[in-house]
Enzyme design. Sequence first.
Site, PDB file in Angstrom:
ATOM      1  N   ASP A   1       0.858  -1.183   0.000  1.00 17.42           N
ATOM      2  CA  ASP A   1       0.000   0.000   0.000  1.00 17.42           C
ATOM      3  C   ASP A   1       0.898   1.237   0.000  1.00 17.42           C
ATOM      4  O   ASP A   1       1.920   1.257   0.687  1.00 17.42           O
ATOM      5  CB  ASP A   1      -0.896  -0.010   1.246  1.00 17.42           C
ATOM      6  CG  ASP A   1      -2.025   0.994   1.147  1.00 17.42           C
ATOM      7  OD1 ASP A   1      -1.740   2.212   1.166  1.00 17.42           O
ATOM      8  OD2 ASP A   1      -3.186   0.577   1.061  1.00 17.42           O
TER       9      ASP A   1
ATOM     10  N   HIS B   1      -7.124  -5.387   2.023  1.00 14.13           N
ATOM     11  CA  HIS B   1      -6.058  -4.812   2.840  1.00 14.13           C
ATOM     12  C   HIS B   1      -5.572  -5.893   3.797  1.00 14.13           C
ATOM     13  O   HIS B   1      -6.370  -6.533   4.480  1.00 14.13           O
ATOM     14  CB  HIS B   1      -6.577  -3.621   3.656  1.00 14.13           C
ATOM     15  CG  HIS B   1      -6.881  -2.425   2.828  1.00 14.13           C
ATOM     16  ND1 HIS B   1      -5.951  -1.443   2.571  1.00 14.13           N
ATOM     17  CD2 HIS B   1      -8.009  -2.053   2.191  1.00 14.13           C
ATOM     18  CE1 HIS B   1      -6.495  -0.510   1.816  1.00 14.13           C
ATOM     19  NE2 HIS B   1      -7.751  -0.859   1.559  1.00 14.13           N
TER      20      HIS B   1
ATOM     21  N   HIS C   1     -10.000  -4.903  -3.675  1.00 15.77           N
ATOM     22  CA  HIS C   1      -8.682  -5.033  -3.047  1.00 15.77           C
ATOM     23  C   HIS C   1      -8.819  -5.331  -1.565  1.00 15.77           C
ATOM     24  O   HIS C   1      -9.557  -4.691  -0.856  1.00 15.77           O
ATOM     25  CB  HIS C   1      -7.802  -3.803  -3.291  1.00 15.77           C
ATOM     26  CG  HIS C   1      -8.384  -2.501  -2.854  1.00 15.77           C
ATOM     27  ND1 HIS C   1      -9.385  -1.844  -3.549  1.00 15.77           N
ATOM     28  CD2 HIS C   1      -8.094  -1.711  -1.788  1.00 15.77           C
ATOM     29  CE1 HIS C   1      -9.679  -0.714  -2.942  1.00 15.77           C
ATOM     30  NE2 HIS C   1      -8.909  -0.599  -1.863  1.00 15.77           N
TER      31      HIS C   1
END
Length: 163
Positions: A52, A123, A121
């Site tokens: 990220d 995390h 997506h």
Amino acid sequence: MAAVEAPQPALAAVSKTSSEGYEKKCIFCKIVNNEMGTELLHCDEDLSCFRDIKPAAPHHYLVVPTKHVGNCKSLGKEHVPLVKRMVEAGKEILQKNDVTDLSDVRYGFHWPPFCSVTHLHLHVLAPASQMSLMSRLFYRLNSYWFITADQLLELLNSKEDTN
């Protein structure tokens, strides 16, 4: 005698020969196609993983489908295997990066409209106990804007089949 380089499996971007599964305006589609110069920690036909750009924990990775899939709100029961594979890929990346305490990990998705990129997506944050106060808020459990992978799987499993 010239040295022969061994092929680089898994980390090379998956080439798209057609526009199927590729959204030209999607930043994550560009990343998995090696158009952004982002280091891919994992890339295969189904999933890709990268760091990220605004890490909320010492280890903060994003696991995305290699082909474009909309955000978690657009998923159906048929996507359960995909979400499970995303979590498994996240665990593998953590282990490859010497994270041994998998009980101190947060796996989740931002719930629309609270996601900045519409490409699905996951995390992967570890150790969750080392997240800052702001990060704990942004990735807060049981909130309107963040759903854990387990919560998403429960939600998807409760949906009617669309096939």
